[in-house]
Design a protein around this motif. Structure first.
Motif, mmCIF file in Angstrom:
data_model
loop_
_atom_site.group_PDB
_atom_site.id
_atom_site.type_symbol
_atom_site.label_atom_id
_atom_site.label_comp_id
_atom_site.label_asym_id
_atom_site.label_seq_id
_atom_site.Cartn_x
_atom_site.Cartn_y
_atom_site.Cartn_z
ATOM 1 N N ARG A 1 1.734 1.446 -12.596
ATOM 2 C CA ARG A 1 0.722 0.620 -13.051
ATOM 3 C C ARG A 1 1.265 -0.921 -12.871
ATOM 4 N NH1 ARG A 1 -3.779 -0.228 -15.410
ATOM 5 N NH2 ARG A 1 -4.193 -1.747 -17.015
ATOM 6 N N GLY A 2 2.434 -0.955 -13.232
ATOM 7 C CA GLY A 2 3.202 -2.375 -13.130
ATOM 8 C C GLY A 2 2.962 -2.953 -11.995
ATOM 9 N N SER A 3 3.444 -2.255 -11.033
ATOM 10 C CA SER A 3 3.290 -2.859 -9.722
ATOM 11 C C SER A 3 1.696 -3.172 -9.488
ATOM 12 C CB SER A 3 3.939 -1.914 -8.791
ATOM 13 O OG SER A 3 5.210 -1.758 -8.751
ATOM 14 N N LEU A 4 0.717 -2.395 -9.703
ATOM 15 C CA LEU A 4 -0.606 -2.710 -9.596
ATOM 16 C C LEU A 4 -1.114 -3.931 -10.119
ATOM 17 C CD1 LEU A 4 -2.120 1.116 -9.512
ATOM 18 C CD2 LEU A 4 -1.626 -0.422 -7.486
ATOM 19 N N LEU A 5 -0.741 -4.158 -11.370
ATOM 20 C CA LEU A 5 -0.575 -5.314 -12.024
ATOM 21 C C LEU A 5 -0.566 -6.583 -11.423
ATOM 22 C CD1 LEU A 5 -0.429 -4.095 -15.593
ATOM 23 C CD2 LEU A 5 -2.552 -4.668 -14.658
ATOM 24 N N ALA A 6 0.939 -6.257 -10.877
ATOM 25 C CA ALA A 6 1.358 -7.387 -10.214
ATOM 26 C C ALA A 6 0.724 -7.901 -9.117
ATOM 27 C CB ALA A 6 3.049 -7.221 -9.801
ATOM 28 N N ALA A 7 0.316 -6.941 -8.160
ATOM 29 C CA ALA A 7 -0.708 -7.015 -7.236
ATOM 30 C C ALA A 7 -2.053 -7.732 -7.292
ATOM 31 C CB ALA A 7 -0.836 -5.894 -6.266
ATOM 32 N N SER B 1 -5.097 1.016 -5.969
ATOM 33 C CA SER B 1 -4.803 2.319 -6.601
ATOM 34 C C SER B 1 -3.476 2.625 -6.161
ATOM 35 C CB SER B 1 -5.734 3.119 -6.018
ATOM 36 O OG SER B 1 -5.569 3.755 -4.606
ATOM 37 N N GLY B 2 -2.842 3.642 -7.152
ATOM 38 C CA GLY B 2 -1.528 4.190 -6.748
ATOM 39 C C GLY B 2 -1.743 5.473 -7.144
ATOM 40 N N GLY B 3 -0.658 6.280 -7.278
ATOM 41 C CA GLY B 3 -0.641 7.667 -7.246
ATOM 42 C C GLY B 3 -0.011 8.340 -6.019
ATOM 43 N N GLU B 4 0.079 9.711 -6.193
ATOM 44 C CA GLU B 4 0.852 10.475 -4.753
ATOM 45 C C GLU B 4 -0.214 11.634 -4.473
ATOM 46 O OE1 GLU B 4 4.624 12.899 -4.171
ATOM 47 O OE2 GLU B 4 4.901 11.185 -5.365
ATOM 48 N N THR B 5 -0.680 11.310 -3.250
ATOM 49 C CA THR B 5 -1.709 12.144 -2.705
ATOM 50 C C THR B 5 -0.880 13.187 -1.737
ATOM 51 O OG1 THR B 5 -1.806 10.841 -0.488
ATOM 52 C CG2 THR B 5 -3.535 10.277 -2.325
ATOM 53 N N THR C 1 13.667 0.513 -3.767
ATOM 54 C CA THR C 1 12.818 0.903 -5.001
ATOM 55 C C THR C 1 11.767 1.969 -4.599
ATOM 56 O OG1 THR C 1 11.847 0.156 -6.908
ATOM 57 C CG2 THR C 1 11.153 -0.906 -4.993
ATOM 58 N N ASN C 2 10.896 2.488 -5.650
ATOM 59 C CA ASN C 2 10.109 3.484 -5.424
ATOM 60 C C ASN C 2 9.397 3.770 -6.725
ATOM 61 O OD1 ASN C 2 8.643 5.741 -4.521
ATOM 62 N ND2 ASN C 2 10.383 7.220 -4.703
ATOM 63 N N VAL C 3 7.957 3.200 -6.482
ATOM 64 C CA VAL C 3 7.178 3.684 -7.514
ATOM 65 C C VAL C 3 5.683 4.162 -7.043
ATOM 66 C CG1 VAL C 3 7.876 1.971 -9.567
ATOM 67 C CG2 VAL C 3 6.532 1.074 -7.476
ATOM 68 N N ASP C 4 5.995 5.049 -6.153
ATOM 69 C CA ASP C 4 4.790 5.703 -5.438
ATOM 70 C C ASP C 4 3.861 5.166 -4.491
ATOM 71 O OD1 ASP C 4 3.557 8.355 -5.462
ATOM 72 O OD2 ASP C 4 3.371 8.293 -7.536
ATOM 73 N N ASP C 5 2.961 5.752 -4.108
ATOM 74 C CA ASP C 5 1.877 4.909 -2.988
ATOM 75 C C ASP C 5 1.189 3.592 -3.440
ATOM 76 O OD1 ASP C 5 2.679 7.091 -1.426
ATOM 77 O OD2 ASP C 5 0.874 8.283 -2.018
ATOM 78 N N PHE C 6 1.107 2.822 -2.567
ATOM 79 C CA PHE C 6 0.054 1.478 -2.983
ATOM 80 C C PHE C 6 -1.057 1.521 -1.864
ATOM 81 C CE2 PHE C 6 -0.787 -2.856 -1.968
ATOM 82 C CZ PHE C 6 -0.998 -3.394 -3.266
ATOM 83 N N ARG C 7 -2.117 1.385 -2.664
ATOM 84 C CA ARG C 7 -3.306 1.179 -1.510
ATOM 85 C C ARG C 7 -4.115 -0.167 -2.100
ATOM 86 N NH1 ARG C 7 -2.534 6.688 -2.755
ATOM 87 N NH2 ARG C 7 -3.507 6.240 -4.579
ATOM 88 N N ALA C 8 -4.524 -0.852 -1.148
ATOM 89 C CA ALA C 8 -5.200 -2.057 -1.278
ATOM 90 C C ALA C 8 -6.518 -2.110 -0.311
ATOM 91 C CB ALA C 8 -4.586 -3.511 -1.243
ATOM 92 N N ILE C 9 -7.698 -2.303 -0.668
ATOM 93 C CA ILE C 9 -8.741 -2.497 0.120
ATOM 94 C C ILE C 9 -9.514 -3.848 0.042
ATOM 95 C CG2 ILE C 9 -11.111 -1.535 0.849
ATOM 96 C CD1 ILE C 9 -10.054 1.399 -0.207
ATOM 97 N N LEU C 10 -9.497 -4.608 0.747
ATOM 98 C CA LEU C 10 -10.078 -5.822 0.598
ATOM 99 C C LEU C 10 -11.325 -5.841 1.055
ATOM 100 C CD1 LEU C 10 -8.346 -9.238 1.594
ATOM 101 C CD2 LEU C 10 -10.621 -8.902 2.216
ATOM 102 N N VAL C 11 -12.392 -6.270 0.362
ATOM 103 C CA VAL C 11 -13.774 -6.568 0.486
ATOM 104 C C VAL C 11 -14.074 -7.820 0.613
ATOM 105 C CG1 VAL C 11 -16.440 -5.876 0.151
ATOM 106 C CG2 VAL C 11 -14.173 -4.053 -0.418
ATOM 107 N N ASP C 12 -14.365 -8.444 1.781
ATOM 108 C CA ASP C 12 -14.745 -9.784 1.853
ATOM 109 C C ASP C 12 -15.999 -10.266 2.053
ATOM 110 O OD1 ASP C 12 -13.623 -12.524 1.807
ATOM 111 O OD2 ASP C 12 -12.940 -12.572 3.793
#
Length: 422
Positions: A256-262, A313-317, A410-421
């Motif tokens: 969550r901390g990494s998602l907030l930074a993004a 989004s984050g987590g681990e699929t 480092t390692n805080v799980d998966d990171f996913r970003a979808i840009l809708v422009d």
């Protein structure tokens, strides 16, 4: 507002997420006070060496110790020895290091401190089989669980109950010394008992739970493993165990901390961020379809957020492997997402592992653009067939759309970003 280069923006969001979990930046404020006696530093995980280097730089007083990390994830240290070992399948180097770590914490006094540095990947790296269980047994079971699509929490229930060091056993061995564990979370829900299989954390799961996981995924085990999991003497220490009273487990970085930074970085660029969740699990290809649906809804209807926006989004699929191709869960997510988006204009995406390694490959993940499918087919590649063969890596490699960072330490799980422009 249109992004001048959506792919550059997506990469900057990923970089911001990784930087938010950089041990060199986040560890110093969490260090405990030096003890009256000795300080023994131990640890395991993909970030363990970088964490050890950060401790050395900021510690005031003598220290010694050993940490084990994945091959290629080392960092320079002077006082804390770094061992590199196999991941995701355990190997002899990791087993030997785990044995040394366990020996280091024996015979300490109440004046001593064990500083444990734990991050994702520690379950495989800190592999010390318990009882009559062999390293070959653990390797075979790990391979089967990885192929089965089992969730990380399920896998670690089994690992803890086959171990002589995980599931709180490291902390038990260190008593009566104080134990302070600094943890980088790489698991959905940030449960310390799941991260690296919780070597210093009491374990609420049971031998029966471990047997049930193996049965659910139809994983056969040799008689000695079955016997081990049937013996009550091999149960892990539970919450409330008095031997764990002098143990403190501190989360120092989370998905969550990494998602907030993004999200903050996206906002600076003029894109409204929406965090869909930091603990998303399930089959990578199915999660991608859900994410695509949300992105298309945003593009068409302005719901749940109006463009220009970024869905995070984050987590681990997981990936249930049925094919013969190459690729980790993040590139598989990206390929399934591209298929579900079907070339929708104005939508770009990045899916990558914050440790810099997607599964067993040399990439962190992949980027999706509106013309991903068109370019793939122009090269004679069938995206659906590649997905069915678990061969996402080869497709994105051919397109030049792999995200390659090398180990991020480092390692805080998966990171996913979808840009809708638009």
């Amino acid at each position: 507002m249109a992004a001048s280069d959506p792919c550059v923006l997506l990469r900057s969001l990923f970089d911001a997420a990784v930087a938010a979990a950089d041990p060199a930046l986040i560890l110093p404020e969490h260090l405990p006070k030096p003890p009256k006696g000795r300080t023994i530093v131990v640890g395991a995980g993909k970030a363990a060496a970088a964490m050890a280097a950060a401790v050395e730089k900021h510690w005031r007083g003598p220290l010694e110790g050993l940490v084990v990390t994945r091959v290629g994830h080392g960092a320079p240290t002077k006082l804390i020895r770094v061992v590199e070992a196999g991941h995701p399948n355990p190997d002899a180097a990791g087993m030997a290091a785990a044995g040394e770590i366990l020996a280091m914490v024996h015979g300490l006094t109440s004046d001593d401190l064990v500083l444990a540095l734990i991050s994702g990947g520690g379950s495989a790296l800190l592999s010390l089989p318990g009882g009559e269980v062999t390293l070959a047994d653990k390797q075979a079971i790990t391979r089967a669980l990885l192929k089965s699509g089992a969730r990380i929490g399920e896998m670690n229930i089994v690992r803890k109950h086959l171990s002589a060091i995980k599931g709180g056993r490291l902390a038990i061995a260190a008593a009566p010394a104080s134990v302070v564990t600094l943890i980088l979370s790489d698991v959905p829900g940030d449960d310390p008992s799941v991260i690296a299989s919780g070597p210093t954390v009491p374990d609420a799961s049971t031998l029966a739970d471990a047997r049930e996981v193996l049965a659910r995924y139809r994983i056969d085990v040799p008689p000695r493993v079955a016997a081990h999991l049937a013996d009550p003497l091999n149960e892990t220490p539970k919450p409330g165990d008095p031997r764990l009273l002098r143990v403190e487990n501190r989360l120092v970085a989370t998905p969550r901390g990494s998602l907030l930074a993004a999200a903050a970085k996206a906002r600076e660029a003029g894109f409204a961020p929406l965090i869909l969740g930091d603990a998303i699990e399930g089959e990578a290809r199915e999660c991608a379809i859900v994410h695509a649906g949300i992105a298309l809804s945003a593009a068409r209807n302005g719901e749940p957020v109006r463009p220009p926006c970024v869905l995070l989004s984050g987590g681990e699929t997981t990936v249930t492997i049925g094919g013969q191709g190459r690729g980790g869960r993040d590139s598989e997510f990206a390929l399934s997402l591209a298929i579900a988006l079907d070339g929708r204009d104005g939508i770009f995406a990045l899916a990558a592992d914050t440790d810099g390694i997607d599964g067993g490959e040399d990439n962190a993940g992949a980027i999706v653009t509106p013309d991903t499918l068109v370019r793939a087919r122009a090269l004679g590649l069938d995206p659906r067939a590649r997905l069915d063969d678990n061969d996402s890596y080869s497709l994105f490699a051919a397109l030049g759309d792999l995200v390659v960072t090398g180990p991020t330490l480092t390692n805080v799980d998966d990171f996913r970003a979808i840009l809708v422009d638009g």
